[in-house]
Design an enzyme around this catalytic site. Structure first.
Site, PDB file in Angstrom:
ATOM      1  N   ARG A   1      -5.141  -6.114  -7.956  1.00 43.74           N
ATOM      2  CA  ARG A   1      -5.967  -6.385  -7.050  1.00 43.74           C
ATOM      3  C   ARG A   1      -6.804  -5.320  -7.093  1.00 43.74           C
ATOM      4  NH1 ARG A   1      -1.529  -8.381  -2.819  1.00 43.74           N
ATOM      5  NH2 ARG A   1      -1.453 -10.764  -3.302  1.00 43.74           N
TER       6      ARG A   1
ATOM      7  N   HIS B   1      -8.506 -15.023  -6.194  1.00 43.04           N
ATOM      8  CA  HIS B   1      -7.377 -15.172  -6.697  1.00 43.04           C
ATOM      9  C   HIS B   1      -6.674 -13.210  -6.347  1.00 43.04           C
ATOM     10  CE1 HIS B   1      -9.996 -12.524 -10.350  1.00 43.04           C
ATOM     11  NE2 HIS B   1     -10.660 -12.208  -9.615  1.00 43.04           N
ATOM     12  N   GLU B   2      -6.004 -12.497  -7.262  1.00 47.49           N
ATOM     13  CA  GLU B   2      -5.455 -11.750  -6.810  1.00 47.49           C
ATOM     14  C   GLU B   2      -4.901 -11.787  -5.752  1.00 47.49           C
ATOM     15  OE1 GLU B   2      -3.741 -11.180  -9.584  1.00 47.49           O
ATOM     16  OE2 GLU B   2      -5.609 -11.474 -11.031  1.00 47.49           O
ATOM     17  N   GLY B   3      -4.210 -13.060  -4.946  1.00 49.12           N
ATOM     18  CA  GLY B   3      -4.106 -13.170  -3.591  1.00 49.12           C
ATOM     19  C   GLY B   3      -5.112 -13.103  -2.563  1.00 49.12           C
TER      20      GLY B   3
ATOM     21  N   GLN C   1      -4.613 -11.154   2.102  1.00 45.16           N
ATOM     22  CA  GLN C   1      -5.032  -9.903   2.334  1.00 45.16           C
ATOM     23  C   GLN C   1      -5.114  -9.758   3.819  1.00 45.16           C
ATOM     24  OE1 GLN C   1      -5.137  -7.790  -0.176  1.00 45.16           O
ATOM     25  NE2 GLN C   1      -5.535  -9.696  -1.610  1.00 45.16           N
TER      26      GLN C   1
END
Lengths: 513, 513
Positions: A215, A358-360, A365
């Site tokens: 992240r 992407h990545e959450g 978040q």
């Protein structure tokens, strides 16, 4: 690959803050291709933390040497943000290895021929495990098996079922992978062979070790896309003649470089405030990574770790949102040319649009910050951050620069209002109501953090102004001014809505759309 | 092509408001390909207003019949926003025709084989004309000459020098055209043959007839891109199961459609408020086009015309900015899938990014509003708009709906603040200072106009709520509420900066970047 690793792994033992500052250049050159390295480094770090000695020797050494690349395999077609719905299964074999069966979606670097092997870290469920995220275990699944003598052996049962054709970020392959489809039959049977990482049913916690790093890496990638766009826009604005200032419009006079137009200055200043602010935040996070390992006391190490937890959703989301806006402004500075493939800025804009997904996602978040990081240890993370900000505010009050005294006062006022809104939200019993505007809370929180980051930069600049590059330091002070006059006040009306625990969106009925 | 034209031109004599509502479907289907028609219609309208009878008979009739297509040729490589720097020259011939020499950039529909002929409207300079925009004349230059018997004759001296490869909007060719390069030699000589439209040195005024129409067309295109994205996002949100609500997280329960998540509702509501608000604004502008032709009194016709002048920069810029934001949210609702070419929303986002660039950039629209439209007739346009808003505010005060009474009061307060800021800016003597934040003024002004548009929709909805589709009207009322609680307050801190005639950006020195 190994710059930040220990000497024994061929590394340079660079502090994280130096490592990230260096890696930024690779991300600036090509964010998507550099992600092969970013994923491999994060994968190696996870195995160094939780892998067996054999996993480290067999897979981490070739990764730090750049011979093997790594991936992270979380999402499935029916389970993206909702990891608890992962159905990939891992069946224990007599030899303690596992056979993996399932489909994994959005796997960056999932297949390619750039490296000798690919090390997949795969979240899967051992039959009989708990439902939801608590039942997930983590497995190491290589593309090619490694023979007993360490040489690369037969193909594992992992194949590409499809390539995802994205709007941007096209410098890295992104795949749907089938595990255990049976096209390859390692050791004469279907099923991808994998080994367990750590203990069963602790997979998600391990994966978060990698995800937090990823992240911050996403945040840094977003920064560098924005930064590169800013530098291109600046260069174009200095060299492109067009029109005349609004107070000197004589048609017979030559055209002026567009950097002389107020609106172009505004677009450049906004880009500068987004990219330099976000870059400083990421490097600060990298310093916290160092401090959580090397600070002198155990308490200081724990504080660094907690502060990093609170800042991670901001480090991921704020650059993804505002450096994308910077890329849009970079196109705008170029006019029609910026919208064509002859100039680099349109690609940067396409690339950066991925980073809030992407990545959450952005929404994830927000839930991470307001739903998990804020209440962590009874609010200790937020208190730590506020204490750190108070130090900056105090330094401003002691400062000779009148602007900075004023901005310190503004920051103080907004900190109080954010704390008030946070308390109001936590006074709400129903989590659906409390978290209804979590994304907006994240954005507001992010602007406040960036105001602090800018004030820190301005304090340094005000001290250095007479001793160094006057243009550089004046630029820092002026950009801080721009942030406090034009950017930070944007959160004022939003804080009012958060304080009121507004439920407008939550109450929306489906048939009203 | 001819829907809004008179019966004698094969038209249906549709009012503009009906014509635009119909054309919206074509723009929704494919904004860039539909632009062939949009440009042809605008070209024909210009010639009907200012062309000779012969020009109309020879070129407009085939355009309204769909046999010829039209373009507008303004920009040159060295003259984009700065039209005064156009250097294409037009040399008078013995037969009263002209020979045109020069390069025209960004010509949409500049070359293709979709129609029998292409009618270029070209801004050029007759040698000896005044410097700047005042010396520009307008010429009709066909791709193929028309013989005396009306049949299509030899090729004119207009050739494609290059195709522009854009990030989006790829359904229409976009060209650099060379006029008079000599590849074709009509009537045995180099130079593109053209005829003057109207009088010499009035070219830009004529072109604005086409550009104002094109600007509203751009706004409508931006709306339909946003609208289509919204409908796709809505459809996806209703059908995609993922996760569980934050207050019912039992992992054994089935996943819910994502429309049930508060953050997805927020993203859909924001899209709805952008696209339905902007659509209503564009249709209101179309009604003003009708009224400036058909209102009962000369005074009413003049008022409609003046109000349209003031609203045109908003109609062009607001949808370009906020429906693009809507397209971004449509991607976000789709998650990773929205970022791939398998779903339509990424193309809509790429397409829409052009709309704040072409037909006058965002910055040019800001200068048009604050520098030209606001001071026009001593501020009469702004007064007209405020009077129209006052009628809405008065209707709200009389209304039973408590929300609408409150929102009417809010609108009234913000109107006063905008007028105050406008007066403060006009109290500044130096135009560079007054216009330094013209783009931001435009954005602020735009949000205020949209608040009015939403309040008008909500007033109608509150009257119809019991008599019609309760879901539809409740949705309108709720979206108005969202706009007044979450969107309109965004302008509060900005108005403060405008009122202060802030010069932060203007004062930025080049070496500070």
């Amino acid at each position: 690959m190994a710059a930040a690793q220990d000497y024994e792994f061929g590394g340079m033992q660079l502090p994280s803050v130096v490592d990230k500052a260096c890696f930024a250049y690779f991300l600036g050159a090509n964010v998507s291709t550099a992600s092969y390295a970013l994923l491999t480094i994060a994968n190696a770090n996870l195995l160094l933390a939780y892998g067996t000695r054999e996993q480290v020797e067999t897979y981490v050494r070739p990764m730090t040497a750049g011979r093997f690349f790594g991936t992270m395999c979380l999402s499935e077609p029916q389970a993206g943000s909702s990891l608890g719905d992962i159905v990939t299964r891992a069946e224990l074999q007599a030899d303690k290895s596992y056979r993996i069966f399932g489909n994994k979606m959005w796997i960056s670097g999932g297949e390619h021929e750039l490296s000798e092997n690919i090390v997949h870290l795969v979240l899967a469920r051992i039959p009989g495990s708990a439902a939801g995220v608590k039942g997930l275990s983590l497995f190491l699944v290589p593309k090619r098996l490694i023979d007993a003598d360490g040489s690369i052996g037969e193909r594992n049962d992992v194949v590409v079922a499809g390539l995802n054709h994205k709007m941007g970020y096209r410098g890295i392959s992104n795949c749907l992978l089938n595990f255990g489809e049976g096209k390859f039959k390692p050791r004469s049977r279907s099923g991808a062979i994998g080994t367990l990482v750590g203990e069963p049913q602790k997979g998600l916690a391990y994966m978060f070790h990698m995800m937090n790093e990823a992240r911050i890496g996403v945040g840094l990638g977003a920064v560098m896309l924005g930064y590169r766009g800013y530098l291109h826009a600046l260069d174009y604005a200095r060299s492109r003649p067009q029109g005349r200032p609004t107070d000197r419009k004589d048609a017979d006079s030559p055209q002026v470089p567009i950097i002389q137009h107020a609106d172009v200055k505004r677009m450049l200043l906004a880009q500068k405030c987004y990219v330099e602010g976000a870059f400083a935040l990421i490097l600060y996070c990298a310093r916290l990574v160092d401090e959580e390992r090397t600070a002198e006391t155990e308490a200081a190490r724990r504080s660094a770790s907690l502060l990093l937890e609170v800042l991670t959703p901001v480090a991921k989301s704020w650059p993804s949102q505002w450096c994308l806006e910077g890329n849009s402004l970079a196109i705008q500075v170029h006019g029609g040319y910026g919208y064509t493939r002859d100039y680099p800025v349109e690609q940067l804009y396409r690339d950066n649009r991925l980073n809030s997904i992407h990545e959450g996602t952005h929404g994830i978040q927000g839930l991470d910050l307001l739903g998990r990081k804020i209440p962590m240890q009874d609010g200790a993370g937020l208190r730590l951050l506020m204490t750190a900000m108070d130090r900056t505010i105090y330094a401003c009050a002691e400062c000779e620069n009148e602007d900075l005294r004023r901005f310190g006062h503004m920051l103080s006022k907004f900190c109080q209002r954010l704390q008030g809104a946070t308390e109001a939200l936590y006074a709400v019993a129903n989590p659906a109501r409390r978290l209804a505007n979590a994304s907006i809370y994240l954005e507001t929180f992010g602007h406040l953090v960036l105001a602090w980051v800018w004030l820190e930069q301005a304090l340094t600049a005000s001290r250095q102004l007479r001793s160094g590059d006057a243009g550089f330091y004046s630029g820092k002070l002026h950009t801080c001014r721009y942030f406090f006059l034009w950017e930070l006040p944007k959160i004022e009306p939003v804080l009012e809505r958060l304080q009121a625990c507004d439920t407008t969106t939550l109450e929306t009925q489906e048939d009203w759309f």
